[in-house]
Design an enzyme around this catalytic site. Structure first.
Site, mmCIF file in Angstrom:
data_model
loop_
_atom_site.group_PDB
_atom_site.id
_atom_site.type_symbol
_atom_site.label_atom_id
_atom_site.label_comp_id
_atom_site.label_asym_id
_atom_site.label_seq_id
_atom_site.Cartn_x
_atom_site.Cartn_y
_atom_site.Cartn_z
ATOM 1 C CG PHE A 24 -56.154 -27.529 53.123
ATOM 2 C CD1 PHE A 24 -56.337 -27.402 54.495
ATOM 3 C CD2 PHE A 24 -57.199 -27.156 52.279
ATOM 4 C CE1 PHE A 24 -57.528 -26.908 55.017
ATOM 5 C CE2 PHE A 24 -58.395 -26.657 52.784
ATOM 6 C CZ PHE A 24 -58.550 -26.531 54.158
ATOM 7 N N GLY A 25 -56.792 -30.948 52.750
ATOM 8 C CA GLY A 25 -57.988 -31.587 52.191
ATOM 9 C C GLY A 25 -59.233 -30.852 52.655
ATOM 10 C CE1 TYR A 26 -59.708 -28.761 47.994
ATOM 11 C CE2 TYR A 26 -62.096 -28.779 47.697
ATOM 12 C CZ TYR A 26 -60.819 -28.829 47.168
ATOM 13 O OH TYR A 26 -60.638 -28.976 45.804
ATOM 14 N N GLY A 27 -62.518 -31.751 50.942
ATOM 15 C CA GLY A 27 -63.681 -32.521 50.476
ATOM 16 C C GLY A 27 -63.553 -33.946 50.990
ATOM 17 C CB SER A 28 -63.609 -37.240 49.305
ATOM 18 O OG SER A 28 -62.548 -37.085 48.382
ATOM 19 C CD GLU A 99 -58.597 -35.602 44.912
ATOM 20 O OE1 GLU A 99 -59.420 -34.795 44.446
ATOM 21 O OE2 GLU A 99 -58.877 -36.386 45.826
HETATM 22 C C1 SIN Z 1 -60.229 -32.544 48.603
HETATM 23 O O1 SIN Z 1 -60.906 -33.291 49.305
HETATM 24 O O2 SIN Z 1 -59.340 -31.816 49.116
HETATM 25 C C2 SIN Z 1 -60.386 -32.470 47.118
HETATM 26 C C3 SIN Z 1 -61.729 -32.804 46.616
HETATM 27 C C4 SIN Z 1 -62.156 -34.217 46.863
HETATM 28 O O3 SIN Z 1 -61.354 -35.145 46.610
HETATM 29 O O4 SIN Z 1 -63.292 -34.436 47.278
#
Ligand code: SIN
Length: 188
Positions: A24-28, A99
């Site tokens: 699951f990704g929530y940012g980049s 990360e």
């Molecule tokens: C994410 O995107 O899930 C983690 C935070 C990031 O790498 O910006």
């Protein structure tokens, strides 16, 4: 806890024997999928809120002048929308490196927008990591982002790309959009 989480994450081997696993990704990770994946589906996880409370020493800032990027903070009842990717465990090494500045692999229930759910992985930078910056007003966060830059580029591009990706997915995140609005005001 050290800035570099690679070794700790390598020991989090719960999914290593699986043929594939949902990430699951929530940012980049929503807007920059620089890794191979089998499929991707818009999804969410419950009881976590997306916040620009993590310092970035290696992507959008430097150790001397960290940028601000998102992490998840526990919030009962909250729903965080993002993108789920079906990957093979071979991709973990790349993700752990990307990360490494404070993010740890957590197992979480991932709910797909088009139905169903699966247990998968999410990278979260908890408040005890050395790069954690914590809460500030959305206006102060926008000012911080406006002056920050690192090896992956200007901090503002991270914020604007994330806001655009969420908008394209039809997801409203008041925290992200409020920071974006303040950033826009700064340019005038
Ligand atoms: C994410 O995107 O899930 C983690 C935070 C990031 O790498 O910006």
């Amino acid at each position: 806890m050290s800035h570099n989480t690679i070794e700790t994450n390598r020991r989090m081997n719960k999914f290593d024997s699986h043929d594939s696993v949902w990430l699951f990704g929530y940012g980049s990770l929503i807007y920059k999928a620089d890794f191979p994946y089998i499929e991707r589906r818009p999804a969410s996880i419950a009881n976590w809120a997306r916040r620009f409370w993590q310092g970035s020493h290696d992507h959008r800032g430097t150790p001397e002048a960290p940028g601000r990027v998102v992490t998840l903070v526990p919030e009962p009842g909250a729903v965080c929308h993002g993108m789920a990717y079906l990957i093979t465990p071979a991709v973990f090494a790349h993700l752990d490196y990307r990360e490494k500045n404070g993010y740890l692999r957590f197992a979480s229930e991932i709910v797909f927008d088009d139905g169903g759910s699966a247990e998968g992985l999410v990278y979260i930078a908890t408040s005890d990591n050395e790069a954690f910056l914590g809460e500030d007003s959305e206006q102060a966060i926008a000012q911080h982002i406006a002056r920050s830059s690192g090896p992956s580029g200007p901090n503002r591009d991270y914020l604007l790309s994330l806001a655009m990706a969420l908008r394209e997915m039809g997801k409203h995140d008041p925290h992200v959009f409020e920071i974006e609005r303040h950033l826009g005001d700064l340019k005038d």
